[in-house]
Design a protein around this motif. Structure first.
Motif, PDB file in Angstrom:
ATOM      1  N   VAL A  10       0.816  -1.208  -0.077  1.00 52.49           N
ATOM      2  CA  VAL A  10      -0.041  -0.080  -0.039  1.00 52.49           C
ATOM      3  C   VAL A  10       0.898   1.333  -0.066  1.00 52.49           C
ATOM      4  N   LYS A  11       0.725   2.028  -0.839  1.00 55.08           N
ATOM      5  CA  LYS A  11       1.327   3.262  -0.976  1.00 55.08           C
ATOM      6  C   LYS A  11       0.230   4.700  -0.605  1.00 55.08           C
ATOM      7  N   MET A  12       0.744   5.394   0.325  1.00 60.40           N
ATOM      8  CA  MET A  12      -0.033   6.565   0.747  1.00 60.40           C
ATOM      9  C   MET A  12       0.890   7.692   0.848  1.00 60.40           C
ATOM     10  N   ALA A  13       0.270   8.939   0.256  1.00 60.35           N
ATOM     11  CA  ALA A  13       0.984  10.096   0.138  1.00 60.35           C
ATOM     12  C   ALA A  13       0.299  11.238   1.167  1.00 60.35           C
ATOM     13  N   TYR A  14       1.256  11.914   2.097  1.00 55.97           N
ATOM     14  CA  TYR A  14       0.711  12.878   3.012  1.00 55.97           C
ATOM     15  C   TYR A  14       1.583  14.090   2.866  1.00 55.97           C
ATOM     16  N   LYS A  15       0.849  15.157   2.849  1.00 59.49           N
ATOM     17  CA  LYS A  15       1.428  16.426   2.906  1.00 59.49           C
ATOM     18  C   LYS A  15       1.366  17.279   4.021  1.00 59.49           C
ATOM     19  N   VAL A  16       2.294  18.124   4.613  1.00 61.16           N
ATOM     20  CA  VAL A  16       2.279  18.891   5.735  1.00 61.16           C
ATOM     21  C   VAL A  16       2.835  20.174   5.376  1.00 61.16           C
ATOM     22  N   ALA A  17       2.567  21.257   6.050  1.00 60.74           N
ATOM     23  CA  ALA A  17       2.931  22.625   6.019  1.00 60.74           C
ATOM     24  C   ALA A  17       4.456  22.861   5.985  1.00 60.74           C
ATOM     25  N   PHE A  18       4.837  23.884   5.256  1.00 55.94           N
ATOM     26  CA  PHE A  18       6.297  24.137   5.712  1.00 55.94           C
ATOM     27  C   PHE A  18       6.670  24.484   6.951  1.00 55.94           C
ATOM     28  N   GLY A  19       7.716  24.275   7.640  1.00 62.84           N
ATOM     29  CA  GLY A  19       8.107  24.858   9.023  1.00 62.84           C
ATOM     30  C   GLY A  19       7.908  23.692  10.060  1.00 62.84           C
ATOM     31  N   ASN A  20       7.617  22.378   9.439  1.00 62.60           N
ATOM     32  CA  ASN A  20       7.498  21.234  10.456  1.00 62.60           C
ATOM     33  C   ASN A  20       8.712  20.580  10.232  1.00 62.60           C
ATOM     34  N   ASN A  21       9.234  19.805  11.266  1.00 64.61           N
ATOM     35  CA  ASN A  21      10.463  19.187  11.133  1.00 64.61           C
ATOM     36  C   ASN A  21      10.048  17.850  10.402  1.00 64.61           C
ATOM     37  N   PRO A  22      10.706  17.531   9.221  1.00 69.41           N
ATOM     38  CA  PRO A  22      10.348  16.471   8.521  1.00 69.41           C
ATOM     39  C   PRO A  22      10.886  14.948   9.220  1.00 69.41           C
ATOM     40  N   ARG A  23      11.719  15.127  10.336  1.00 68.62           N
ATOM     41  CA  ARG A  23      12.255  14.003  11.037  1.00 68.62           C
ATOM     42  C   ARG A  23      11.370  13.610  11.907  1.00 68.62           C
ATOM     43  N   GLU A  24      10.591  14.612  12.591  1.00 65.75           N
ATOM     44  CA  GLU A  24       9.512  14.349  13.634  1.00 65.75           C
ATOM     45  C   GLU A  24       8.164  13.858  13.010  1.00 65.75           C
ATOM     46  N   VAL A  25       8.105  14.332  11.577  1.00 67.48           N
ATOM     47  CA  VAL A  25       6.842  13.727  10.858  1.00 67.48           C
ATOM     48  C   VAL A  25       7.225  12.357  10.659  1.00 67.48           C
ATOM     49  N   ILE A  26       8.250  11.990  10.094  1.00 66.46           N
ATOM     50  CA  ILE A  26       8.548  10.515   9.949  1.00 66.46           C
ATOM     51  C   ILE A  26       8.399   9.750  11.044  1.00 66.46           C
ATOM     52  N   LYS A  27       8.771  10.152  12.236  1.00 69.49           N
ATOM     53  CA  LYS A  27       8.859   9.471  13.427  1.00 69.49           C
ATOM     54  C   LYS A  27       7.521   9.173  13.909  1.00 69.49           C
ATOM     55  N   ILE A  28       6.364  10.210  13.910  1.00 64.20           N
ATOM     56  CA  ILE A  28       4.969   9.976  14.304  1.00 64.20           C
ATOM     57  C   ILE A  28       4.210   8.891  13.272  1.00 64.20           C
ATOM     58  N   MET A  29       4.514   9.163  11.914  1.00 63.34           N
ATOM     59  CA  MET A  29       4.040   8.205  10.898  1.00 63.34           C
ATOM     60  C   MET A  29       4.427   6.910  11.231  1.00 63.34           C
ATOM     61  N   HIS A  30       5.872   6.594  11.526  1.00 59.98           N
ATOM     62  CA  HIS A  30       6.537   5.222  11.801  1.00 59.98           C
ATOM     63  C   HIS A  30       5.764   4.643  12.883  1.00 59.98           C
ATOM     64  N   ALA A  31       5.501   5.438  13.942  1.00 56.68           N
ATOM     65  CA  ALA A  31       4.810   5.031  15.126  1.00 56.68           C
ATOM     66  C   ALA A  31       3.432   4.488  14.946  1.00 56.68           C
ATOM     67  N   VAL A  32       2.920   5.152  13.854  1.00 68.91           N
ATOM     68  CA  VAL A  32       1.524   4.673  13.447  1.00 68.91           C
ATOM     69  C   VAL A  32       1.289   3.521  12.689  1.00 68.91           C
ATOM     70  N   VAL A  33       2.183   3.239  11.550  1.00 66.05           N
ATOM     71  CA  VAL A  33       2.182   1.970  11.158  1.00 66.05           C
ATOM     72  C   VAL A  33       2.685   0.868  11.742  1.00 66.05           C
ATOM     73  N   ASP A  34       3.680   1.189  12.611  1.00 66.27           N
ATOM     74  CA  ASP A  34       4.422  -0.092  13.162  1.00 66.27           C
ATOM     75  C   ASP A  34       3.450  -0.547  14.457  1.00 66.27           C
ATOM     76  N   THR A  35       2.699   0.300  14.765  1.00 68.26           N
ATOM     77  CA  THR A  35       1.720  -0.430  15.922  1.00 68.26           C
ATOM     78  C   THR A  35       0.313  -1.160  15.269  1.00 68.26           C
ATOM     79  N   HIS A  36       0.061  -0.761  13.933  1.00 68.30           N
ATOM     80  CA  HIS A  36      -1.200  -1.431  13.511  1.00 68.30           C
ATOM     81  C   HIS A  36      -1.224  -2.952  13.336  1.00 68.30           C
ATOM     82  N   PRO A  37      -2.241  -3.527  13.902  1.00 63.55           N
ATOM     83  CA  PRO A  37      -1.967  -5.240  13.873  1.00 63.55           C
ATOM     84  C   PRO A  37      -2.315  -5.650  12.526  1.00 63.55           C
ATOM     85  N   GLY A  38      -2.819  -4.757  11.624  1.00 60.36           N
ATOM     86  CA  GLY A  38      -2.982  -5.486  10.047  1.00 60.36           C
ATOM     87  C   GLY A  38      -1.812  -5.282   9.322  1.00 60.36           C
TER      88      GLY A  38
END
Length: 807
Positions: A709-737
């Motif tokens: 599955v490929k899903m694209a996300y967009k965030v505004a300028f000024g956000n830390n890309p590393r923090e965004v990647i960390k948050i998204m990883h935390a979501v997909v890593d904990t999903h049981p499916g």
């Protein structure tokens, strides 16, 4: 009569004990026979050989000595046979048509009983004859040896003492031989006497049955005076009638005991299976009391297990059901006693599961059957029996009319085919009972008795078979639903299918068997069979092939059996083979379809042979079929061949997610001509098999069910890309499916005009759309909670002002 009673007692004991002892002695005699013997003895061997001879003569004598029971039986045999001859002569000298059907039935059963006893006695005597024959052969062989020994001793001038001893041994052998020959002649005489009388009884039984059948055909003959006139001219003797009833009950009891004693082998088999059934039902009873009988709490399943709460009654019912198979030939008294026993058990179950009204009708029917069956075995007292049968018929007529009225018992049943059948059958039964009442009043006593008795038995059997059907269906449900079958990957759909098929088979068998018994009770099986055979013999000539109704019926039966076998084999393969063993992808479907085609082919060929069509007769049809395939059936054959190729090549299998001609969905079925695809919007699309061979097909699960599955996300300028990647990883890593191998990835793709772009990659095995939606929601919630701002499109607006120019 005293001699006969004593003899019957001897027979019952001998059959259980004496025969085994006789067989044992026969084995001993055989052992003596096979012992090796020298041609003669030398003078110095005579002393030792004489000791062995005396021992051998003693063994022969022991083997010929009968037990006390057999000796008494042989002693009383002549008197017993003479008494049988007297009884037989008395019957034969009387005109058989002068007897009533009831009397003829009684005489037939009595004579058949005597015949069975004589057959078993003749078998025991034949064993004794064989023992004597072997003993005589052995004594002759011993005599030959010692005669040669005497000649050798004389020629060798042996001492006089040796010669005298040899002569004494020959004298002992001769004395033993004469005794054995005398006993042999007596036993042979007894055996011939029993066999001869057995043949005479066989002829008598045949004559009795022919006379009985002749009288039963004459139902529409006025054989008695009208009932009212008979009552006016008859002197009633109630005490004698009651005494006769009790004597009949005692006779039934004695006949049942003697029957089971004389059929001890079958009785032990019956007892063995009954014990197994009882053990099973009591095991289920204990499991039910503990609440561990079922894993699932299914009210329908638990409702069908009512018989488990009455294990003893259910055991009696199933045991009585075995009687017909274990004792195909049984007297009326035995059948009557078994049905009474079953009725008592049925009443126990009906009392627990049915309403009071149904129980009262069942109790009434059981009482009527008990009384009717008893008085039907009483000899004489015709007027009393006619009055009782008139009352029984009237009660049945009234009770049945009450059940058929608008607010009667049948009104509690659900409307349907079964209720319509019961209503129509009930009307027919009312007509039969009405005819019986009229026939009894007007003097057609035999007709009235036949109709009333057959109707009573038919209704009783119907009630019994209904309960038996429910009990057996409950056992089917129990066996299918038990945890032992769940452990074999029994699917719910298969469970329902198996239950439905088995219940249909049981219900159909019981219904057909009940109809057969009804026809047998009304004595119309012969006429039905005659007309049925005539209908089946109707035929037509079509070219060189002769078709008959019977062959057409057999043809459709073979097709039905073929259809059943295809489904049955598919279920067995799914449950017992494919669920246990890991086979290569697509192999189960290939095996299943090839076996299915094989069964269908064999079934079609066999059905054609049943019709009388040989393979040589199909040559013209095959030629025409070839022309048809060449012109109009090309697409059909192409799809068929493509389906066969798909089975072996296995590019698409059941459950695969495929895309062909913009059709995207799961493969539900691969048939002979087409494949069914169920799309994700719920529609089912029938795709020709040729499209899977000739067109481009996308199979998302060909080698693996994993899908990325490929899903694209967009965030505004000024956000830390590393923090965004960390948050998204935390979501997909904990999903049981979401699969952990391959691991999910979150990548920063770069910059847009007004946003930072990220892409999430992960793998799933099932529920693709659901997991994609759940992940998108979870990512959005996580970003919002972390204060990550969403991008807002930037719009550049330019205002231009123009001054008006004056002309």
């Amino acid at each position: 009569m005293l001699v006969r009673s004593v003899f019957l007692l001897f027979i019952s004991v001998v059959l259980l004990l004496g025969t085994d002892e006789t067989v044992a002695t026969a084995g001993q005699a055989t052992t003596v026979v096979i012992e090796e013997q020298k041609a003669f003895y030398t003078p110095d061997e005579v002393s030792q050989a004489g000791v062995l001879l005396q021992k051998e003569l003693l063994e022969i004598n022991i083997s010929l000595t009968p037990t006390d029971e057999i000796a008494n039986m042989e002693a009383s045999l002549p008197a017993y046979v003479n008494e049988l001859r007297t009884i037989r002569t008395k019957i034969e000298t009387t005109k058989l048509p002068s007897y009533s059907i009831k009397r003829l039935t009684h005489l037939t059963e009595q004579t058949r009983f005597y015949k069975e006893e004589l057959q078993k006695l003749a078998l025991a005597l034949q064993t004794r004859v064989d023992i004597h024959t072997e003993a005589l052969k052995r004594l002759k062989a011993l005599e030959t040896v010692w005669v040669v020994t005497l000649q050798y001793a004389v020629n060798e001038n042996a001492p006089e003492a040796i010669v005298s001893r040899i002569k004494q041994h020959l004298s002992d052998i001769a004395l033993m031989y004469n005794g054995v020959k005398h006993s042999y002649d007596n036993v042979l005489t007894f055996s011939d006497m029993a066999i001869t009388e057995d043949q005479e009884l066989k002829i008598l039984i045949s004559d009795l049955e022919k006379t009985k059948n002749t009288l039963e055909i004459r139902l529409f003959v006025k054989d008695s005076e009208p009932l009212i006139r008979a009552i006016d001219t008859y002197t009633f003797d109630l005490p004698s009638f009651i005494s006769a009833a009790f004597e009949t009950l005692n006779d039934i009891h004695q006949n049942v005991i003697i029957f089971y004693e004389t059929n001890s082998d079958s009785f032990y088999i019956h007892l063995f299976f009954t014990t197994l059934v009882m053990a099973l039902l009591f095991y289920l009873f204990v499991q039910e009391r503990r609440g561990t009988l079922f894993v699932l709490s299914d009210k329908k399943v638990r409702g069908s297990m009512f018989f488990v709460r009455s294990p003893f009654a259910a055991t009696i019912i199933l045991s009585v059901l075995m009687v017909a198979a274990i004792y195909p030939e049984r007297p009326v008294a035995v059948s009557y006693a078994n049905v009474l026993l079953a009725l008592a058990a049925l009443l126990v179950i009906i009392y627990k599961i049915a309403n009071k009204t149904l129980f009262r009708y069942a109790l009434l029917l059981s009482i009527l059957f008990t009384v009717g069956g008893l008085i039907n075995q009483i000899i004489a007292f015709e007027v009393e029996i006619r009055i009782l049968w008139f009352g029984i018929t009237a009660i049945m007529l009234f009770a049945l009319s009450q059940t058929l009225r608008s607010k009667g018992l049948l009104s509690t049943f659900k409307a349907g085919t079964r209720l319509r059948f019961l209503n129509r059958a009930g009307i027919g039964v009312l007509m039969v009972l009405g005819i019986s009442l009229i026939a009894n009043l007007t003097g057609f006593y035999l007709l009235a008795l036949k109709l009333a008795h057959a109707t009573l038995i038919s209704l009783t059997l119907f009630m019994a078979f209904m309960i038996i059907s429910v009990v057996i269906n409950g056992l089917i449900v129990m066996f299918v639903r038990r945890r032992s079958l769940h452990s074999k990957h029994l699917l719910e759909s298969y469970a329902n299918q198996i239950e439905g098929n088995l219940k249909f088979i049981v219900s159909t068998f019981l219904l057909v068997y009940w109809i057969y018994l009804v026809l047998k009770q009304f004595e119309i099986t012969y006429f039905v069979k005659e007309h049925f055979d005539a209908a089946m013999a109707m035929s037509w000539q079509i070219g060189d092939v002769t078709l008959s109704v019977g062959s057409l019926v057999d043809f459709f039966i073979v097709l039905a059996v073929t259809s059943f076998m295809t489904r049955f084999v598919r279920i067995i393969l799914d449950l017992e083979v494919f669920s246990r063993y890991e086979l290569p992808r697509g192999m189960p479907t290939a095996i299943q379809m090839m076996i299915r085609y094989l069964i269908i082919t064999v079934g079609l060929l066999f059905s054609l042979s049943v019709l009388g069509i040989q393979m040589s007769d199909l040559s013209l049809l095959a030629g025409a079929l070839g022309v048809g395939i060449g012109f109009g059936l090309r697409n059909i054959m192409a799809n068929f061949v493509s389906g066969v190729l798909m089975i072996f090549e296995r590019p698409v299998q059941l459950g695969d997610v495929v895309e062909v001609d913009n059709i995207f969905g799961d493969v539900q079925r691969i048939g002979i001509r087409a494949t069914t695809i169920k799309t994700y919007d719920g529609s089912e699309v029938i795709v020709p098999n040729a499209d899977f061979i000739t067109k481009e097909v996308t199979n998302w699960t060909l080698s693996s069910k994993l899908r990325r599955v490929k899903m694209a996300y967009k965030v505004a300028f000024g956000n830390n890309p590393r923090e965004v990647i960390k948050i998204m990883h935390a979501v997909v890593d904990t999903h049981p499916g979401i699969m952990t191998d391959p691991a999910p990835k979150v990548l920063f793709e770069g910059y847009g005009d007004y946003y930072l772009e990220f892409t999430v990659y992960f793998w799933v095995e099932e529920r693709l759309l659901d997991i994609k939606s759940e992940t998108a929601i979870a990512v959005y919630e996580a970003l919002s909670k972390a204060g990550i701002e969403m991008p807002i499109p930037i719009s550049n607006v330019r205002y231009e002002s123009h001054s008006p120019q004056l002309s």
